[in-house]
Design a protein around this motif. Structure first.
Motif, PDB file in Angstrom:
ATOM      1  N   PRO A  79      32.089  43.420  40.889  1.00 26.26           N
ATOM      2  CA  PRO A  79      32.619  44.065  39.685  1.00 26.26           C
ATOM      3  C   PRO A  79      33.421  43.106  38.808  1.00 26.26           C
ATOM      4  CG  PRO A  79      33.910  44.692  41.619  1.00 26.26           C
ATOM      5  CD  PRO A  79      32.715  43.940  42.115  1.00 26.26           C
ATOM      6  N   HIS A  80      33.718  41.919  39.355  1.00 22.76           N
ATOM      7  CA  HIS A  80      34.535  40.961  38.618  1.00 22.76           C
ATOM      8  C   HIS A  80      33.715  39.850  37.969  1.00 22.76           C
ATOM      9  CE1 HIS A  80      37.913  43.026  40.246  1.00 22.76           C
ATOM     10  NE2 HIS A  80      37.734  42.605  41.472  1.00 22.76           N
ATOM     11  N   ALA A  81      32.394  39.988  37.975  1.00 26.85           N
ATOM     12  CA  ALA A  81      31.542  38.940  37.397  1.00 26.85           C
ATOM     13  C   ALA A  81      31.857  38.741  35.919  1.00 26.85           C
ATOM     14  CB  ALA A  81      30.070  39.295  37.593  1.00 26.85           C
ATOM     15  N   ARG A  82      32.062  39.833  35.175  1.00 29.41           N
ATOM     16  CA  ARG A  82      32.361  39.699  33.748  1.00 29.41           C
ATOM     17  C   ARG A  82      33.728  39.059  33.539  1.00 29.41           C
ATOM     18  NH1 ARG A  82      30.579  41.334  28.645  1.00 29.41           N
ATOM     19  NH2 ARG A  82      31.946  40.196  27.219  1.00 29.41           N
ATOM     20  N   ALA A  83      34.693  39.415  34.385  1.00 29.64           N
ATOM     21  CA  ALA A  83      36.025  38.817  34.259  1.00 29.64           C
ATOM     22  C   ALA A  83      35.956  37.314  34.474  1.00 29.64           C
ATOM     23  CB  ALA A  83      36.994  39.455  35.258  1.00 29.64           C
ATOM     24  N   LEU A  84      35.165  36.879  35.447  1.00 28.93           N
ATOM     25  CA  LEU A  84      35.014  35.449  35.697  1.00 28.93           C
ATOM     26  C   LEU A  84      34.337  34.771  34.513  1.00 28.93           C
ATOM     27  CD1 LEU A  84      35.177  32.945  37.496  1.00 28.93           C
ATOM     28  CD2 LEU A  84      33.023  33.652  38.560  1.00 28.93           C
ATOM     29  N   THR A  85      33.316  35.400  33.956  1.00 32.24           N
ATOM     30  CA  THR A  85      32.626  34.835  32.803  1.00 32.24           C
ATOM     31  C   THR A  85      33.573  34.696  31.615  1.00 32.24           C
ATOM     32  OG1 THR A  85      30.546  35.843  33.533  1.00 32.24           O
ATOM     33  CG2 THR A  85      30.664  35.103  31.247  1.00 32.24           C
TER      34      THR A  85
END
Length: 415
Positions: A214-220
């Motif tokens: 769920p944190h893939a966008r936050a990392l991007t």
């Protein structure tokens, strides 16, 4: 009878060959307590040759106090002062824990660190994550609720998610090819990491797309929010590589340059972990953000000159002319400095090359004896902190001469 000069030359060839053979790769992102040898919950690491707690001042002192509170070792800054004064929390130097710190360099147990391993020797170097483009950064001597929340975000979201991405890449992510390419695209891998940060992002895109988190966008969003993510990788890679040259008997090649709020220090290959200390470096050129003057500058520490130790940063200035808009100076002066650095180094790097100099290898292997003999000291590209905390600009600094004189004398005494 053996010729001492011949022995030194042979030792220096050995040391720089170890630098040249380094193959750093990012293999993990883990909390410092799990990654750093000897790290404990009640230890706070900071930049520069280690000092007694009572000698840290200004922004570096404030950052250490903030690190104590962030780690839950004290309820507030006043409590942190007492914990450090009583010895309930200890302060130590980053370099002694196989890591390097940016500016104040504060590293605590729960902070995620980049784990970079040299493929050939197994030497590891570490560095905390970039805190982002915000002015409120612990490494620039600020600590408040916003800094606390940002550090928690890095520890709870970015570190674990990036670690998952890195571990999914078999064999880790080779960093040297990215550094070599970035040098050809306008970076010097210290104060300019624009190309390198984008190249690294491109390298991990397939793993990012496969990431079920769920944190893939936050990392991007974190990875694309600025140009300086790769600096911490450059530092960790340089640490893992420089430590390959650690303890080469008789060698005068520099293996570390770092400074605290009070002094600058170097280590040399032939004298192991001993620090040779001198006054703080001085800015040769600088460019400050609007509203600031030279009176606002505070030197609060830094270990990013580990990049210069490896032939990057100030020793690759002629590869990064856009730096003039960031840290002042002119292209002509950048070239002059770069050429000057060949006079105090042992060799030219075989793969770190400068297009403007007709792809000449960067000067590599700073020789303490040559520095002492010529009086020419290394240049370093660094960010500049303000007396009230935060970054207020950037500049090109000159190392002081004294540590190199003392190191050369110590080497002569052991010859």
């Amino acid at each position: 009878m053996h010729d001492p000069d011949a022995r030194t030359e042979a030792a220096n060839r050995d040391a720089v060959q170890r630098l040249f053979n380094g193959q750093p790769r990012l293999v993990d992102v883990r909390p410092a307590i799990d990654a750093l040898p000897g790290m404990t919950r009640d230890t706070v690491l900071t930049s520069g040759p280690p000092l007694p707690w009572s000698e840290y001042t200004g922004g570096q002192r404030q950052a250490i106090l903030g690190g104590v509170v962030y780690e839950g070792l004290a309820p507030d800054l006043e409590g942190a002062e007492k914990a450090l004064a009583n010895g309930d929390v200890r302060v130590a130097g980053c370099h002694d824990f196989a890591t390097v710190g940016s500016l104040a360099g504060v590293t605590t147990a729960s902070m995620p660190v980049l784990v970079v391993e040299d493929r050939n020797s197994g030497h590891r170097g570490h560095c905390t994550l970039f805190e982002g483009e915000t002015k409120a950064r612990l490494n620039y001597g600020l600590y408040d609720q916003d800094v606390q929340q940002n550090l928690e975000f890095l520890a709870d979201v970015i570190g674990p998610t990036l670690g998952e991405v890195v571990r999914s890449v078999e064999g880790g992510i080779p960093l040297r090819p990215l550094i070599e390419r970035a040098l050809r695209q306008g970076d010097e891998l210290h104060s300019r990491n624009t190309a390198a940060s984008l190249l690294f992002l491109r390298e991990i895109v397939p793993a990012l797309l496969d990431l079920a988190s769920p944190h893939a966008r936050a990392l991007t969003d974190y990875m694309t929010s600025g140009d300086y993510f790769f600096l911490r990788l450059s530092m960790a890679a340089s640490k893992s590589t420089a430590d390959r040259a650690y303890d080469v008997p008789g060698s005068s090649v520099v293996t570390a340059m770092a400074f605290s709020c009070r002094e600058f220090g170097i280590r040399v290959a032939g004298l192991g972990s001993r620090w040779f200390r001198g006054p703080l470096p001085t800015p040769e050129t600088h460019r400050l953000f609007p509203g600031f003057t030279a009176d606002d500058i505070e030197v609060m520490g830094g270990e990013s000159p580990i990049t210069e130790v490896n032939g990057l940063g100030g020793l690759a200035q002629a590869a990064a002319f856009p730096l003039q808009a960031y840290q002042g100076g002119t292209p002509q002066r950048m070239v002059e400095r770069n050429l000057e650095m060949y006079e105090i180094t042992v060799a030219e790097h075989p793969t770190f090359r400068i297009p403007f100099l007709e792809y000449r290898g960067t000067p590599a292997g700073i020789d303490a004896r040559r520095v002492a003999a010529t009086g020419i000291t290394p240049v370093m590209d660094v960010g500049i902190a303000g007396r009230a905390g935060g970054q207020i600009g950037a500049g090109c600094f000159r190392a002081p001469l004294q540590p190199f004189l003392d190191a050369a004398a110590a080497l002569d005494a052991t010859a």
